[in-house]
Enzyme design. Structure first.
Site, PDB file in Angstrom:
ATOM      1  N   GLN A 101       0.845  -1.195   0.000  1.00  0.00           N
ATOM      2  CA  GLN A 101       0.000   0.000   0.000  1.00  0.00           C
ATOM      3  C   GLN A 101       0.878   1.242   0.000  1.00  0.00           C
ATOM      4  OE1 GLN A 101      -3.411  -0.659   3.061  1.00  0.00           O
ATOM      5  NE2 GLN A 101      -1.792  -2.089   3.595  1.00  0.00           N
ATOM      6  N   VAL A 103       3.506   4.199  -0.960  1.00  0.00           N
ATOM      7  CA  VAL A 103       3.772   4.999  -2.152  1.00  0.00           C
ATOM      8  C   VAL A 103       5.269   5.296  -2.276  1.00  0.00           C
ATOM      9  CG1 VAL A 103       1.441   5.968  -2.241  1.00  0.00           C
ATOM     10  CG2 VAL A 103       3.190   7.131  -0.873  1.00  0.00           C
ATOM     11  N   HIS A 119      -1.786   1.544  -4.044  1.00  0.00           N
ATOM     12  CA  HIS A 119      -2.116   2.957  -3.786  1.00  0.00           C
ATOM     13  C   HIS A 119      -1.221   3.917  -4.561  1.00  0.00           C
ATOM     14  CE1 HIS A 119      -4.315   1.839   0.223  1.00  0.00           C
ATOM     15  NE2 HIS A 119      -5.049   1.633  -0.841  1.00  0.00           N
ATOM     16  N   CYS A 127      -0.807  14.468 -15.038  1.00  0.00           N
ATOM     17  CA  CYS A 127      -1.631  15.682 -15.175  1.00  0.00           C
ATOM     18  C   CYS A 127      -3.013  15.417 -14.574  1.00  0.00           C
ATOM     19  CB  CYS A 127      -1.740  16.038 -16.640  1.00  0.00           C
ATOM     20  SG  CYS A 127      -2.866  17.405 -16.939  1.00  0.00           S
ATOM     21  N   CYS A 155       1.321  20.633 -16.810  1.00  0.00           N
ATOM     22  CA  CYS A 155       1.428  19.566 -17.799  1.00  0.00           C
ATOM     23  C   CYS A 155       2.025  20.108 -19.096  1.00  0.00           C
ATOM     24  CB  CYS A 155       0.023  19.020 -18.055  1.00  0.00           C
ATOM     25  SG  CYS A 155      -0.099  17.886 -19.426  1.00  0.00           S
ATOM     26  N   GLY A 195       3.030  -4.566   8.949  1.00  0.00           N
ATOM     27  CA  GLY A 195       3.003  -3.127   9.193  1.00  0.00           C
ATOM     28  C   GLY A 195       1.848  -2.376   8.571  1.00  0.00           C
ATOM     29  N   THR A 196       0.664  -2.946   8.652  1.00  0.00           N
ATOM     30  CA  THR A 196      -0.511  -2.193   8.180  1.00  0.00           C
ATOM     31  C   THR A 196      -1.614  -2.220   9.236  1.00  0.00           C
ATOM     32  OG1 THR A 196      -2.270  -2.027   6.510  1.00  0.00           O
ATOM     33  CG2 THR A 196      -1.303  -4.218   6.829  1.00  0.00           C
ATOM     34  N   SER A 197      -2.311  -1.090   9.351  1.00  0.00           N
ATOM     35  CA  SER A 197      -3.421  -1.012  10.305  1.00  0.00           C
ATOM     36  C   SER A 197      -4.649  -1.750   9.768  1.00  0.00           C
ATOM     37  CB  SER A 197      -3.770   0.453  10.591  1.00  0.00           C
ATOM     38  OG  SER A 197      -4.117   1.106   9.383  1.00  0.00           O
ATOM     39  N   ASN A 221       3.261  -6.925  13.462  1.00  0.00           N
ATOM     40  CA  ASN A 221       2.909  -5.552  13.844  1.00  0.00           C
ATOM     41  C   ASN A 221       3.159  -5.396  15.349  1.00  0.00           C
ATOM     42  OD1 ASN A 221       1.381  -3.037  14.326  1.00  0.00           O
ATOM     43  ND2 ASN A 221       0.485  -3.423  12.318  1.00  0.00           N
TER      44      ASN A 221
HETATM   45  C1  BJW Z   1       4.737  -1.061  12.415  1.00  0.00           C
HETATM   46  C2  BJW Z   1       5.916  -0.464  12.751  1.00  0.00           C
HETATM   47  C3  BJW Z   1       7.053  -1.243  12.608  1.00  0.00           C
HETATM   48  C4  BJW Z   1       4.441   0.990  13.072  1.00  0.00           C
HETATM   49  N1  BJW Z   1       6.936  -2.488  12.173  1.00  0.00           N
HETATM   50  N2  BJW Z   1       4.637  -2.308  11.986  1.00  0.00           N
HETATM   51  C5  BJW Z   1     -16.420   3.225   5.358  1.00  0.00           C
HETATM   52  C6  BJW Z   1     -16.253   1.856   5.308  1.00  0.00           C
HETATM   53  C7  BJW Z   1     -15.471   1.253   4.350  1.00  0.00           C
HETATM   54  C8  BJW Z   1     -14.808   2.021   3.407  1.00  0.00           C
HETATM   55  C9  BJW Z   1     -14.987   3.384   3.446  1.00  0.00           C
HETATM   56  C10 BJW Z   1     -15.762   3.980   4.395  1.00  0.00           C
HETATM   57  N3  BJW Z   1     -15.731   5.325   4.191  1.00  0.00           N
HETATM   58  C11 BJW Z   1     -14.928   5.574   3.137  1.00  0.00           C
HETATM   59  C12 BJW Z   1     -14.480   4.403   2.660  1.00  0.00           C
HETATM   60  C13 BJW Z   1     -13.586   4.205   1.523  1.00  0.00           C
HETATM   61  C14 BJW Z   1     -12.146   4.520   1.832  1.00  0.00           C
HETATM   62  C15 BJW Z   1     -11.747   3.864   3.156  1.00  0.00           C
HETATM   63  O1  BJW Z   1     -11.394   2.704   3.223  1.00  0.00           O
HETATM   64  N4  BJW Z   1     -11.748   4.629   4.241  1.00  0.00           N
HETATM   65  C16 BJW Z   1     -11.434   4.079   5.564  1.00  0.00           C
HETATM   66  C17 BJW Z   1     -10.508   5.036   6.281  1.00  0.00           C
HETATM   67  C18 BJW Z   1     -12.723   3.819   6.295  1.00  0.00           C
HETATM   68  N5  BJW Z   1     -11.394   3.963   0.733  1.00  0.00           N
HETATM   69  C19 BJW Z   1     -11.236   4.619  -0.386  1.00  0.00           C
HETATM   70  O2  BJW Z   1     -11.651   5.750  -0.543  1.00  0.00           O
HETATM   71  C20 BJW Z   1     -10.518   3.884  -1.500  1.00  0.00           C
HETATM   72  N6  BJW Z   1     -11.260   3.979  -2.700  1.00  0.00           N
HETATM   73  C21 BJW Z   1     -12.483   3.477  -2.817  1.00  0.00           C
HETATM   74  O3  BJW Z   1     -13.042   2.907  -1.895  1.00  0.00           O
HETATM   75  O4  BJW Z   1     -13.040   3.673  -4.059  1.00  0.00           O
HETATM   76  C22 BJW Z   1     -14.418   3.404  -4.203  1.00  0.00           C
HETATM   77  C23 BJW Z   1     -15.151   4.688  -3.933  1.00  0.00           C
HETATM   78  C24 BJW Z   1     -15.312   5.569  -4.979  1.00  0.00           C
HETATM   79  C25 BJW Z   1     -15.990   6.765  -4.763  1.00  0.00           C
HETATM   80  C26 BJW Z   1     -16.456   7.076  -3.479  1.00  0.00           C
HETATM   81  C27 BJW Z   1     -16.237   6.196  -2.416  1.00  0.00           C
HETATM   82  C28 BJW Z   1     -15.570   4.991  -2.655  1.00  0.00           C
HETATM   83  C29 BJW Z   1      -9.170   4.501  -1.789  1.00  0.00           C
HETATM   84  C30 BJW Z   1      -8.254   4.387  -0.640  1.00  0.00           C
HETATM   85  C31 BJW Z   1      -6.908   5.052  -0.974  1.00  0.00           C
HETATM   86  C32 BJW Z   1      -6.059   5.174   0.262  1.00  0.00           C
HETATM   87  N7  BJW Z   1      -4.939   5.968  -0.003  1.00  0.00           N
HETATM   88  C33 BJW Z   1      -3.994   6.253   1.072  1.00  0.00           C
HETATM   89  C34 BJW Z   1      -3.243   7.544   0.724  1.00  0.00           C
HETATM   90  C35 BJW Z   1      -2.224   7.309  -0.364  1.00  0.00           C
HETATM   91  C36 BJW Z   1      -1.454   8.547  -0.674  1.00  0.00           C
HETATM   92  C37 BJW Z   1      -0.625   9.033   0.485  1.00  0.00           C
HETATM   93  O5  BJW Z   1       0.185   8.289   1.029  1.00  0.00           O
HETATM   94  O6  BJW Z   1      -0.783  10.208   0.832  1.00  0.00           O
HETATM   95  O7  BJW Z   1      -3.106   5.155   1.247  1.00  0.00           O
HETATM   96  S1  BJW Z   1      -4.767   6.376   2.677  1.00  0.00           S
HETATM   97  C38 BJW Z   1      -3.433   5.681   3.567  1.00  0.00           C
HETATM   98  O8  BJW Z   1      -3.874   4.494   4.249  1.00  0.00           O
HETATM   99  C39 BJW Z   1      -2.419   5.252   2.528  1.00  0.00           C
HETATM  100  C40 BJW Z   1      -2.024   3.905   3.034  1.00  0.00           C
HETATM  101  O9  BJW Z   1      -1.508   3.116   1.961  1.00  0.00           O
HETATM  102  C41 BJW Z   1      -3.292   3.369   3.616  1.00  0.00           C
HETATM  103  C42 BJW Z   1      -3.098   2.268   4.587  1.00  0.00           C
HETATM  104  O10 BJW Z   1      -2.411   2.692   5.710  1.00  0.00           O
HETATM  105  P1  BJW Z   1      -1.325   1.771   6.399  1.00  0.00           P
HETATM  106  O11 BJW Z   1      -0.251   1.479   5.423  1.00  0.00           O
HETATM  107  O12 BJW Z   1      -1.986   0.620   7.024  1.00  0.00           O
HETATM  108  O13 BJW Z   1      -0.697   2.752   7.465  1.00  0.00           O
HETATM  109  P2  BJW Z   1      -1.226   3.173   8.932  1.00  0.00           P
HETATM  110  O14 BJW Z   1      -0.508   4.409   9.281  1.00  0.00           O
HETATM  111  O15 BJW Z   1      -2.693   3.177   8.998  1.00  0.00           O
HETATM  112  O16 BJW Z   1      -0.749   1.958   9.839  1.00  0.00           O
HETATM  113  C43 BJW Z   1       0.621   1.710  10.084  1.00  0.00           C
HETATM  114  C44 BJW Z   1       0.711   0.394  10.833  1.00  0.00           C
HETATM  115  O17 BJW Z   1       2.086   0.105  10.994  1.00  0.00           O
HETATM  116  C45 BJW Z   1       0.102   0.438  12.248  1.00  0.00           C
HETATM  117  O18 BJW Z   1      -0.679  -0.728  12.452  1.00  0.00           O
HETATM  118  C46 BJW Z   1       1.326   0.411  13.172  1.00  0.00           C
HETATM  119  O19 BJW Z   1       1.091  -0.283  14.389  1.00  0.00           O
HETATM  120  C47 BJW Z   1       2.302  -0.344  12.327  1.00  0.00           C
HETATM  121  N8  BJW Z   1       3.704  -0.084  12.623  1.00  0.00           N
HETATM  122  N9  BJW Z   1       5.624   0.858  13.167  1.00  0.00           N
HETATM  123  C48 BJW Z   1       5.676  -2.979  11.884  1.00  0.00           C
HETATM  124  N10 BJW Z   1       8.271  -0.739  12.923  1.00  0.00           N
HETATM  125 ZN    ZN Z   2      -2.467  17.537 -19.242  1.00  0.00          ZN
END
Ligand code: BJW
Ligand code: ZN
Length: 254
Positions: A101, A103, A119, A127, A155, A195-197, A221
């Protein structure tokens, strides 16, 4: 660190493994996780508020500056033992698929090939208007510690604003990457979350799909997550410590 014998044998015997990583795998490289509090210029915001198209359209310089600052931090960081352990695991497993996940490009820089980025990437902006990829220069995006608001480049094809090549909330995941991730998940015998929540969907659906298909789901984790009740083995520890130890325990002759 002690590991259950059936975890070690599942790893040794697995033909198809999916490794699914999140921000925690890069934490020990000095890259803040997504849900860590923001610091400096951005401390009044939450990452969730900046990672949207609405934020980019409302305040493009704020959002582009934030992503360029993050890209600079990644460029200055190095892969850690967790990234390297995943490379070593791929050499052991007949078919290992790495789905991230993240970037950043730390898996690639550790030596992983064919990484599935569900992601997107900080390194492939495009663009906002016409989708044309934008080639970033080789030079660092911002000077030294110069975190600042920054106007997005325009762009070269249509003059529209360039946006980060990441998947924001409310956007669809890249179809090819998502299809490959789903296919690998449906066909693996062991699914390893590192390492994902596991809060952000649809990516967070993958471990549930694997469990439904009877794969052994494993988590590495240091903290509790949404997956605790789903996993068969919960390895509580830092990825940079637990992953090399897990490999050493599974293949002690190395
Ligand atoms: C360690 C450690 C160590 C620390 N060793 N571990 C309600 C219900 C269900 C879904 C939704 C909802 N409301 C909205 C939604 C949809 C939404 C969603 O899921 N939201 C939730 C928050 C509820 N999803 C979307 O919008 C997705 N698209 C979609 O659904 O399209 C259909 C749609 C279309 C039109 C309208 C609505 C829906 C797209 C999701 C895109 C997410 N993008 C991001 C940002 C990327 C760009 C950027 O980086 O800025 O991706 S969000 C962010 O979270 C990022 C990450 O890849 C992603 C996951 O996070 P991750 O990697 O798990 O990190 P953390 O910080 O959360 O956790 C870190 C973990 O590491 C922790 O557990 C620590 O304990 C651990 N850790 N140190 C091992 N040393
Ligand atoms: Zn363009």
């Amino acid at each position: 660190m002690e590991f259950a014998e059936d975890l070690l044998s599942a790893l040794r015997e697995a033909e198809r493994v999916v490794v699914f990583t999140g921000a925690g795998v890069s934490a020990e490289s000095g890259i803040p996780t997504f849900r860590d509090a923001l610091t400096g210029l951005w401390e009044q915001y939450k990452a969730e508020e900046l990672a949207t198209e609405e934020a980019f359209l409302r305040e493009p310089d704020l959002v582009w500056g934030w992503y360029e600052w993050r890209r600079l931090r990644v460029m200055r960081a190095n892969p850690n033992p967790a990234h390297r352990a995943i490379v070593a695991l791929a050499r052991r497993i007949p078919k290992m698929t790495l789905v991230t996940q993240n970037v950043d490009d730390l898996h690639e820089r550790a030596g992983s090939a064919d990484v599935i980025h569900v992601h997107g990437s900080l390194f492939h902006p495009r663009c906002h208007a016409c989708g044309q990829p934008f080639a970033l220069g080789d030079e660092p995006p911002v000077e030294a510690e110069g975190a600042r608001w920054l106007a997005p480049p325009r762009c070269r094809q249509c003059g529209g604003p360039v946006r980060p090549g990441v998947v924001w909330f409310g956007e669809l995941l890249p179809e090819d990457q998502w299809d490959r991730a789903t296919e690998a998940t449906e066909n693996c015998s062991l699914f390893l979350c590192v390492g994902t929540s596991s809060l952000v969907y649809p990516a967070a659906q993958l471990p549930h799909t694997a469990a439904y298909r009877q794969a052994t789901v494993v988590q590495v984790n240091p903290h509790p997550t949404a997956l605790d009740k789903v996993v068969r083995h919960n390895v509580v520890g830092l990825a940079g410590e637990a992953m090399p130890q897990l490999l050493a325990a599974a293949w002690p002759e190395d």
